[in-house]
Design an enzyme around this catalytic site. Structure first.
Site: not given
Length: 407
Positions: A161, A301, A312, A331, A336, A395
């Site tokens: 991502c 993010h 975060e 998002k 996403h 990831f």
């Protein structure tokens, strides 16, 4: 030796928020999610997504669309728009000095779903000979080069991502090194597939609000329960500032800093202390010659997953203290888009700097009290900001942070 300044001179966007930069900005500023029931996902535990509406690939690309998977269709349209926005004429440039670097998070799941169904049914003759060349991740960059005559370095990067943001950082390095004069960069992803939806649902990463999909994606809200699948592409035109000025190009922002790191902790879970995130933020600030108090807003993010958002927010508090810059998280509106997300959100950060406004986070009401940050909610907030950070994590413990400034 001082590194050359890198200018962003063009933006192209194809997302659930619209097919142009202007449409995306308007949708983003309304602060309402575009998530809805998705017929493609019918019958699955999570059957809704954020889709790109009214995208007619054949109308946009003609017969070429037939050989392209959706992620490449999105990339190609976005690239064409970005080139026009930059005031460039494709194929009239020195093609050997034009590079393409795109981020793609995964291979084309939709094509493979179809192929495997043919094989399981005992019909290998129905497997298309074009299946491999249309579904390889590098074909997003390859097809853009074919279409626009970009003959310089051409490749795809994949950091889950964070792919779109990583691609922009790598493109910046090609310009700094002098290998290219222009680089088309960004990310593309066709994430709306049944297998992706099933996998993420099994991981408990997706929101389960099937009865209220428009309220499902809610970054940093205490009631968040997972993200919503999206799709799309963004392409940015990068040039050295000196070259952009020489051709009197419309300089929209500067890419001042880039930081990347690996958590080296877990395949899918972020480091519990946010070490990799903190490292990437520090690297981007140092690269751009900025201090934390120079930053006017943050494009987070913000996936709407319980663990990611908490870590975060905690990282933001570590860097900025009690008074974080205004924080947005797109998002909440567009879902996403995985490998494309970092590029889309970098483009949104450019638009925020241009308009001197920070869009609101959709569906935000309350946040965790142990790491409160300054979330923009309800309506856009006017700011006086010359610098902003855009975060992307993925990831494998992949972290990428971009530092963008007004020209």
């Amino acid at each position: 030796m001082r590194q050359p300044d890198i200018a962003i001179t063009g933006l192209g966007l194809v997302t659930p928020a619209g097919h142009t930069a202007e449409a995306n900005w308007a949708t983003l500023c309304r602060g309402r999610s575009v998530a809805d029931a998705d017929p493609l996902l019918a019958g699955l535990p999570v059957d809704f997504s954020c889709r790109i509406a009214d995208f007619d690939a054949e109308a946009q690309l003609g017969r070429l669309a037939q050989r392209l998977d959706p992620f490449t269709q999105f990339a190609l349209v976005a690239a064409r728009h970005a080139v026009v926005d930059a005031g460039l004429e494709a194929r009239s440039w020195r093609g050997e000095r034009v590079g393409v670097v795109l981020g793609v998070g995964s291979t084309s799941m939709s094509t493979y779903e179809t192929l495997f169904s043919h094989l399981h049914a005992g019909n290998p003759e129905r497997v298309s000979p074009l299946a491999l060349p249309r579904s390889l991740p590098n074909m997003a960059a390859g097809e853009v080069a074919l279409d626009l005559g970009a003959q310089g370095p051409n490749f795809t990067v994949s950091t889950a991502c964070a792919s779109g943001a990583t691609a922009i950082g790598v493109a910046r390095d090609l310009l700094r090194s002098g290998v290219c004069d222009i680089v088309l960069t960004g990310g593309a992803e066709g994430a709306r597939t049944r297998i992706s939806a099933a996998c993420f649902a099994r991981m408990q990463a997706l929101s389960r609000r099937r009865d209220q999909p428009a309220l499902a994606s809610r970054p940093f809200d205490t009631a968040r329960d997972g993200f919503v699948l999206g799709e799309g592409a963004a392409v940015l035109v990068l040039e050295r500032l000196s070259g952009a000025r020489a051709r009197r190009a419309p300089v929209q922002a500067l890419l001042r800093g880039y930081g990347a790191s690996a958590d080296a902790h877990h395949p899918i879970s972020p480091h519990p202390e946010g070490r990799g995130v903190l490292q990437a933020i520090a690297a981007a600030l140092e690269d751009g010659g900025c201090r934390p108090n120079d930053i006017g807003h943050i494009n987070a993010h913000g996936t709407s997953t319980p663990r990611n958002d908490a870590l975060e927010a905690a990282a933001l508090r570590r860097v900025f203290g009690d008074r974080t810059p205004p924080v947005t998280a797109p998002k909440g509106v567009i879902g996403h888009s995985l490998g494309a997300a970092g590029a889309i959100e970098a483009a949104y950060t450019v638009l925020a700097l241009r308009h001197q406004k920070v869009p609101p986070v959709a569906n935000f009401q309350n946040q965790d009290t142990d790491h409160e940050i300054d979330i923009v909610a309800g309506e856009p907030r006017a700011v006086s900001a010359d610098a902003a950070l855009s975060f992307s994590f993925g990831f494998g413990g992949q972290n990428a942070v971009l530092l963008l400034t007004s020209p």
